[in-house]
Write a protein that holds these residues in place. Sequence first.
Motif, PDB file in Angstrom:
ATOM      1  N   GLY A 105       0.783  -1.206   0.055  1.00  0.00           N
ATOM      2  CA  GLY A 105      -0.132  -0.127  -0.027  1.00  0.00           C
ATOM      3  C   GLY A 105       0.801   1.398   0.037  1.00  0.00           C
ATOM      4  N   GLN A 106       1.983   1.258   0.762  1.00  0.00           N
ATOM      5  CA  GLN A 106       2.922   2.580   0.690  1.00  0.00           C
ATOM      6  C   GLN A 106       3.475   2.537  -0.506  1.00  0.00           C
ATOM      7  OE1 GLN A 106       5.663   1.159   3.595  1.00  0.00           O
ATOM      8  NE2 GLN A 106       4.649   1.979   5.335  1.00  0.00           N
ATOM      9  N   TYR A 107       3.843   1.599  -1.306  1.00  0.00           N
ATOM     10  CA  TYR A 107       4.312   1.558  -2.509  1.00  0.00           C
ATOM     11  C   TYR A 107       3.498   2.222  -3.560  1.00  0.00           C
ATOM     12  CZ  TYR A 107       6.095   0.199  -7.063  1.00  0.00           C
ATOM     13  OH  TYR A 107       6.648   0.391  -8.215  1.00  0.00           O
ATOM     14  N   ALA A 108       2.219   1.794  -3.527  1.00  0.00           N
ATOM     15  CA  ALA A 108       1.384   2.149  -4.635  1.00  0.00           C
ATOM     16  C   ALA A 108       1.077   3.657  -4.517  1.00  0.00           C
ATOM     17  CB  ALA A 108      -0.030   1.652  -4.319  1.00  0.00           C
ATOM     18  N   ASP A 109       0.879   3.972  -3.306  1.00  0.00           N
ATOM     19  CA  ASP A 109       0.681   5.540  -2.917  1.00  0.00           C
ATOM     20  C   ASP A 109       1.975   6.569  -3.500  1.00  0.00           C
ATOM     21  OD1 ASP A 109      -1.927   5.193  -2.328  1.00  0.00           O
ATOM     22  OD2 ASP A 109      -1.701   5.349  -0.222  1.00  0.00           O
ATOM     23  N   LEU A 110       2.823   5.722  -3.078  1.00  0.00           N
ATOM     24  CA  LEU A 110       4.271   6.509  -3.368  1.00  0.00           C
ATOM     25  C   LEU A 110       4.338   6.706  -4.852  1.00  0.00           C
ATOM     26  CD1 LEU A 110       6.879   8.011  -2.592  1.00  0.00           C
ATOM     27  CD2 LEU A 110       7.925   5.644  -2.309  1.00  0.00           C
ATOM     28  N   THR A 126      14.442   4.500   8.654  1.00  0.00           N
ATOM     29  CA  THR A 126      15.021   3.029   8.568  1.00  0.00           C
ATOM     30  C   THR A 126      14.309   2.085   8.268  1.00  0.00           C
ATOM     31  OG1 THR A 126      16.539   3.802  10.584  1.00  0.00           O
ATOM     32  CG2 THR A 126      16.392   1.395  10.169  1.00  0.00           C
ATOM     33  N   MET A 127      12.977   2.125   8.799  1.00  0.00           N
ATOM     34  CA  MET A 127      11.880   0.983   8.720  1.00  0.00           C
ATOM     35  C   MET A 127      10.757   1.484   7.846  1.00  0.00           C
ATOM     36  SD  MET A 127      13.141  -1.175  10.410  1.00  0.00           S
ATOM     37  CE  MET A 127      11.838  -2.755  10.216  1.00  0.00           C
ATOM     38  N   PHE A 128      10.917   2.300   6.870  1.00  0.00           N
ATOM     39  CA  PHE A 128       9.773   2.598   6.160  1.00  0.00           C
ATOM     40  C   PHE A 128      10.307   1.796   4.679  1.00  0.00           C
ATOM     41  CE2 PHE A 128       8.216   4.455   2.160  1.00  0.00           C
ATOM     42  CZ  PHE A 128       6.773   4.897   2.391  1.00  0.00           C
ATOM     43  N   LEU A 129       9.381   0.971   4.484  1.00  0.00           N
ATOM     44  CA  LEU A 129       9.738  -0.115   3.326  1.00  0.00           C
ATOM     45  C   LEU A 129       9.253   0.029   1.949  1.00  0.00           C
ATOM     46  CD1 LEU A 129       9.919  -3.454   5.834  1.00  0.00           C
ATOM     47  CD2 LEU A 129      11.865  -1.564   5.210  1.00  0.00           C
ATOM     48  N   GLY A 130       8.320   0.967   2.103  1.00  0.00           N
ATOM     49  CA  GLY A 130       7.533   1.217   0.865  1.00  0.00           C
ATOM     50  C   GLY A 130       8.416   1.427  -0.396  1.00  0.00           C
ATOM     51  N   ALA A 131       9.537   2.066  -0.436  1.00  0.00           N
ATOM     52  CA  ALA A 131      10.381   2.504  -1.347  1.00  0.00           C
ATOM     53  C   ALA A 131      11.131   1.355  -1.757  1.00  0.00           C
ATOM     54  CB  ALA A 131      11.256   3.909  -1.023  1.00  0.00           C
TER      55      ALA A 131
END
Length: 438
Positions: A105-110, A126-131
């Motif tokens: 979900g993070q990646y799609a919105d990014l 450090t722990m934001f994995l959406g990229a």
Amino acid sequence: MERRRHRVVTPRRFVLCTTPAQGHTAPLLAVARRLVADGHEVVFFTTSHYAEKVAGTGARFVPFDASYDAHDLMVANPERETSSRRGVRGVKDDLRRIFVGPLPGQYADLRRILDGFPADAIVVDTMFLGALPLALGPRSERPILACVGVMPYAGRSRDTAPFGVALQPGSGPARRLRNAVMNWATEHVVLRDIQRLAQRCLAETGSPRFEGYLIDLSAQVVDVYLQACVAGFEYPRSDLAPTVHYVGPILAPPSSVFEPPPWWGELDQGRPVIHVTQGTLDNADLGRLLRPAMAALAGDDVLVVATTGGPDPEPLRAGLPANVRLERFVPHDRLLPHVDVMITNGGYGGVQQALANGVPLVVAGDSEDKPEVAARVRWSGTGVDLRTGKPSPPAIARAVRRVLARPGYRERARDLQAEIAASDPLGAISDALMAMTS
């Protein structure tokens, strides 16, 4: 310490992304404020709970979708504190629900953000994995990727045990054998299910599979990894990834408004001042550290300044020892210059704030990354690691007396104070981003 550089730069566009917790978000809010002040355009992507703070930096806020916003799981969830102390089970629960699970979900919105805002660089904590899907894809199809390390550096090394076990490092043959065995077992046995979950989440985004260990991945695939501490507070690694640079801690900005409590003058009356705090996250149960610390020092000739970090202090005032002063919150930039020892559950930012003031520590933490913070306090010689999140009053008293009696702890804390004072984290981050995007 921020040192402003007066120079003309070409405005650039940045997207900053953070995990939904204060310790992960506050440092990048400072980065956003610096970038905006330097004339750049910034979009800040995080939980809706930080909308007002993001607006205060001048950045444009884009919220997480409610379907993957883990703020309430991470911050507003007292039950998680019990979960996070269940050893491996708690770590897996956090990785599954808070960090890895939200990745698609993070990646799609990014990607949607980037479609309307062609950024020069993406900066994550450090722990934001959406990229990660961008990092694992073709380099030509993405902006620069930078990571700001806002917790102890977790990258795997032949010189360190796996992150989370809080063992001291070592480069001798026996230690390296221990490290190799434990690192292999963590990746292939202990966290095998989390590794598989990460692969499934990445596959959902269309990303290629990654090789190696998830926790080590960011430092291997981003363009630059800017660890927010000084080298003196991190384990030496002979195989440190070349992307990693120590820039110094991003400290809380000075408090602008402060009304001293009635007891403030007692700080300068000659007694050692002991500050005790459970931070702002793991403080639902003040019986874990705050209460036993106040009881432990009730008979000592010291002044104890205790802060709850959020919970109402009034229920604790009944029977309060005569040498304790209790508040909900006191700004650290005002208090710590008066403090001789800080007792803490090991929040990364709070510990570095203490070291920036040359204050030695007694650390008692067993949730999130706190055992690793405590282990670094022990390794750096700046304090005592009690190796538990719920120490007994006698154990606390012995540790505080030890730190007060042995000047080496304060000397090491002052060594790091000087190293921190010589750092310029926001300037170093800005310079790195300018160099990478030029």
